[in-house]
Design a protein around this motif. Structure first.
Motif, PDB file in Angstrom:
ATOM      1  N   MET A 175       0.832  -1.202   0.000  1.00  0.00           N
ATOM      2  CA  MET A 175       0.000   0.000   0.000  1.00  0.00           C
ATOM      3  C   MET A 175       0.868   1.254   0.000  1.00  0.00           C
ATOM      4  O   MET A 175       1.815   1.354   0.772  1.00  0.00           O
ATOM      5  N   ILE A 176       0.541   2.188  -0.838  1.00  0.00           N
ATOM      6  CA  ILE A 176       1.223   3.483  -0.865  1.00  0.00           C
ATOM      7  C   ILE A 176       0.416   4.460  -0.023  1.00  0.00           C
ATOM      8  O   ILE A 176      -0.750   4.738  -0.308  1.00  0.00           O
ATOM      9  N   ARG A 177       1.045   4.970   1.025  1.00  0.00           N
ATOM     10  CA  ARG A 177       0.371   5.886   1.940  1.00  0.00           C
ATOM     11  C   ARG A 177       0.527   7.325   1.439  1.00  0.00           C
ATOM     12  O   ARG A 177       1.643   7.769   1.168  1.00  0.00           O
ATOM     13  N   GLN A 193      -8.308   3.705  -5.550  1.00  0.00           N
ATOM     14  CA  GLN A 193      -7.289   2.813  -6.122  1.00  0.00           C
ATOM     15  C   GLN A 193      -6.907   1.729  -5.112  1.00  0.00           C
ATOM     16  O   GLN A 193      -6.705   2.026  -3.939  1.00  0.00           O
ATOM     17  N   PRO A 194      -6.814   0.491  -5.552  1.00  0.00           N
ATOM     18  CA  PRO A 194      -6.553  -0.612  -4.616  1.00  0.00           C
ATOM     19  C   PRO A 194      -5.185  -0.566  -3.928  1.00  0.00           C
ATOM     20  O   PRO A 194      -5.014  -1.142  -2.860  1.00  0.00           O
ATOM     21  N   ASP A 195      -4.234   0.142  -4.534  1.00  0.00           N
ATOM     22  CA  ASP A 195      -2.883   0.168  -3.971  1.00  0.00           C
ATOM     23  C   ASP A 195      -2.554   1.476  -3.262  1.00  0.00           C
ATOM     24  O   ASP A 195      -1.410   1.682  -2.845  1.00  0.00           O
ATOM     25  N   LEU A 196      -3.533   2.376  -3.134  1.00  0.00           N
ATOM     26  CA  LEU A 196      -3.287   3.675  -2.515  1.00  0.00           C
ATOM     27  C   LEU A 196      -4.149   3.847  -1.271  1.00  0.00           C
ATOM     28  O   LEU A 196      -5.327   3.481  -1.259  1.00  0.00           O
ATOM     29  N   LEU A 197      -3.564   4.432  -0.226  1.00  0.00           N
ATOM     30  CA  LEU A 197      -4.280   4.688   1.015  1.00  0.00           C
ATOM     31  C   LEU A 197      -4.051   6.136   1.421  1.00  0.00           C
ATOM     32  O   LEU A 197      -2.910   6.555   1.656  1.00  0.00           O
ATOM     33  N   ARG A 235       2.221   6.793  -8.044  1.00  0.00           N
ATOM     34  CA  ARG A 235       2.915   5.498  -8.098  1.00  0.00           C
ATOM     35  C   ARG A 235       4.361   5.653  -8.545  1.00  0.00           C
ATOM     36  O   ARG A 235       5.261   4.984  -8.021  1.00  0.00           O
TER      37      ARG A 235
END
Length: 209
Positions: free
Chosen positions: A1-3, A24-28, A118
């Motif tokens: 996860m990218i914070r 987005q599934p990879d972003l928090l 990203r």
């Protein structure tokens, strides 16, 4: 996860970017801030990987906030992606000097913003294409300040190594190394490969030269 931490003085902008990135599934999205001082405090508390940083904010602007965040060697330093509606060279230069990893205009498509987060999170540098074209054009158009560096950039784009460039320009190889380092730093480039791509994309050199 990218914070991700979002710093912008307009609530609607923070909410809009927050909703976009949160989808987005990879972003928090771990938090937001309404001015530069809040951004610095929040970043130190929330430990984001990337800070989306507006330039013009009250209390402390985004450039000063970036300098404070990235100048603190004792703390975990996030990567900073500068977001602004102001397409001005001074902001680009100051953002790069402050240590920002990217510079994107607020009118960029949503997909570009997501990809930019990203890219900088992965450790790469990113400049909006329009900004990059003008940056290199200005770099090349200052013969009083950078004639030799412009020529070095052209030779890099033609595939010449440092020793070959030194021979072409009749200077010491260490001098060439110094010029190359300055070029990469001033243009916010990671390596020679990026310099080659940008030189061709911006027309500083063209195929067949």
């Amino acid at each position: 996860m990218i914070r991700v931490l979002i710093a912008d003085d307009q609530a609607m902008v923070r909410q809009g970017f927050g909703a976009l990135l949160a989808a987005q599934p990879d972003l928090l999205v771990v938090g937001d801030a309404a001015d530069g001082a809040q951004a610095v405090a929040a970043a130190r508390h929330l430990d984001p990987d990337v800070v989306l940083m507006d330039v013009r904010m009250p209390v402390m602007d985004g450039l000063e906030a970036t300098r404070k965040l990235l100048g603190d060697r004792s703390a975990q330093r996030p990567r900073v992606l500068i977001l602004t509606t102001f397409d001005l060279d001074d902001y680009v230069y100051e953002a790069l000097r402050a240590g920002a990893s990217g510079f994107l205009l607020k009118d960029a498509p949503a997909a570009d913003l997501v990809q930019a987060v990203r890219v900088v999170a992965a450790g790469d540098a990113l400049l909006a294409p329009a900004v990059t074209r003008r940056l290199i054009a200005e770099f090349a158009a200052r013969p009083d300040r950078r004639p030799r560096e412009t020529e070095v950039l052209r030779l890099i784009a033609r595939g010449r190594n440092n020793a070959e460039i030194a021979g072409d320009l009749v200077v010491a190889e260490q001098t060439v190394k110094t010029h190359v380092g300055r070029i990469l730093a001033k243009l916010g480039l990671r390596d020679r490969a990026q310099a080659v791509v940008l030189a061709y994309e911006t027309g500083l050199v063209s195929a067949g030269e």
